[in-house]
Design a protein around this motif. Structure first.
Motif, PDB file in Angstrom:
ATOM      1  N   GLY A   1       2.196  18.810 -18.443  1.00  0.00           N
ATOM      2  CA  GLY A   1       1.748  17.798 -17.503  1.00  0.00           C
ATOM      3  C   GLY A   1       1.332  18.417 -16.183  1.00  0.00           C
ATOM      4  O   GLY A   1       1.422  19.630 -15.983  1.00  0.00           O
ATOM      5  N   SER A   2       0.902  17.576 -15.271  1.00  0.00           N
ATOM      6  CA  SER A   2       0.437  18.038 -13.963  1.00  0.00           C
ATOM      7  C   SER A   2       1.528  18.800 -13.227  1.00  0.00           C
ATOM      8  O   SER A   2       2.696  18.400 -13.233  1.00  0.00           O
ATOM      9  N   VAL A   3       1.147  19.912 -12.618  1.00  0.00           N
ATOM     10  CA  VAL A   3       2.114  20.702 -11.849  1.00  0.00           C
ATOM     11  C   VAL A   3       1.776  20.747 -10.368  1.00  0.00           C
ATOM     12  O   VAL A   3       2.627  21.098  -9.544  1.00  0.00           O
ATOM     13  N   THR A   4       0.550  20.374 -10.009  1.00  0.00           N
ATOM     14  CA  THR A   4       0.124  20.486  -8.616  1.00  0.00           C
ATOM     15  C   THR A   4       0.950  19.589  -7.702  1.00  0.00           C
ATOM     16  O   THR A   4       1.490  20.039  -6.678  1.00  0.00           O
ATOM     17  N   GLN A   5       1.083  18.308  -8.080  1.00  0.00           N
ATOM     18  CA  GLN A   5       1.821  17.382  -7.227  1.00  0.00           C
ATOM     19  C   GLN A   5       3.310  17.693  -7.219  1.00  0.00           C
ATOM     20  O   GLN A   5       3.978  17.560  -6.190  1.00  0.00           O
TER      21      GLN A   5
END
Length: 294
Positions: free
Chosen positions: A15-19
């Protein structure tokens, strides 16, 4: 139910890791602010859970952050022989600063910085997210040492972990750094299949919950990671379908009473232990999983 390799490939994706990374950085900066009431104490902060172990899927939300007090430590000397226990007792000194005081100061500081939505739960402190930040759970804890040896002239050996007490008084000792390191090594030794396979199993669990095949809370991600950690390395690889099938078949025939958590220290399956998966929940999960996979 028949699953295509494309479906399993999609479920294997991180899943997204940036946020989540930005959330950790923001909260960590607040916890490490020199104006905090606990700034002069020794502590460290780090990620744990799915985001910390790179097993997060798109449905994961909360970012789990540990703030561990290291100015003091709590200990377990139950495995020491009598002479080593005597050496340990001679070395101990009293500490004025305590973990409850630390937790109170961390809670007050986070409330001051993030507002009244901050709430101290049974174990962790919840910080609500906003447009650029995910929800976060901050776990105040202290260093824990499970001593293996304590000779008079050095050479002390111990497992280093964390300890905290839930609101109901339950003492919880765990080893998140060993868990993370072992999962990473397992991932490398399975040609990077391990963490991707964990994500597939987590997505299957979520699909089973959505379809009413499994109740929520029966199969936490931590225990899924621990379960797959016990599957031999050679059973991972080739294709996702074969890997998942190998894992289910192996667990179904193995002596699971000897399985360890991914930290390599705790048993995975035991009743009555807060850091172990209950036998009933494990059996419920496996029964639902085999029907779902068949």
């Amino acid at each position: 139910m028949s699953f295509s390799e494309n479906q399993l490939d999609t479920w294997s994706s991180q899943g997204s890791v940036t946020q989540s990374a930005a959330t950790y950085q923001t909260v960590s900066n607040v916890l490490n602010d020199k104006d905090s009431p606990f700034w002069l104490k020794s502590f460290d902060t780090f990620l744990q859970g799915s985001y910390g172990n790179d097993t997060n899927i798109y449905a994961d939300s909360d970012v789990d952050i540990v703030i561990r007090l290291t100015s003091i430590y709590y200990s377990d000397i139950s495995d020491l022989p009598p002479l080593d226990k005597a050496n340990y007792e001679l070395s101990r000194s009293s500490a004025e600063y305590t973990l409850p005081k630390f937790k109170d100061e961390v809670t007050s500081w986070l409330t001051q910085k993030f507002g009244p939505g901050v709430k101290a739960g049974s174990k962790a402190i919840f910080i609500p997210g906003n447009g650029s930040r995910r929800d976060a759970d901050v776990l105040p804890c202290a260093e824990h040492r499970h001593f293996l040896t304590f000779p008079a002239n050095g050479g002390v050996k111990y497992y280093e972990g964390i300890v905290f007490w839930a609101k109901d008084g339950t003492k919880i000792v765990n080893y998140p750094k060993q868990h993370s390191a072992n999962c990473t090594l397992k991932h490398q030794n399975t040609n990077t299949y391990f963490k991707r396979t964990v994500r597939i199993f987590k997505n299957m669990r979520n699909r089973m919950i959505d379809e009413g095949r499994l109740a929520g809370g029966v199969a936490p991600s931590y225990f899924i990671e621990g379960l797959l950690f016990n599957v031999p390395n050679q059973l991972f690889g080739s294709t996702y379908w074969k890997t998942v099938n190998n894992c289910i078949e192996y667990v179904s025939r193995a002596d699971t009473s000897q399985f360890r958590c991914a930290n390599g220290i705790h048993w995975l399956l035991r009743d009555g232990h807060p850091v172990c998966w209950s036998l009933q929940n494990f059996q419920t999960f496996m029964s639902a999983l085999k029907k779902f996979w068949a």
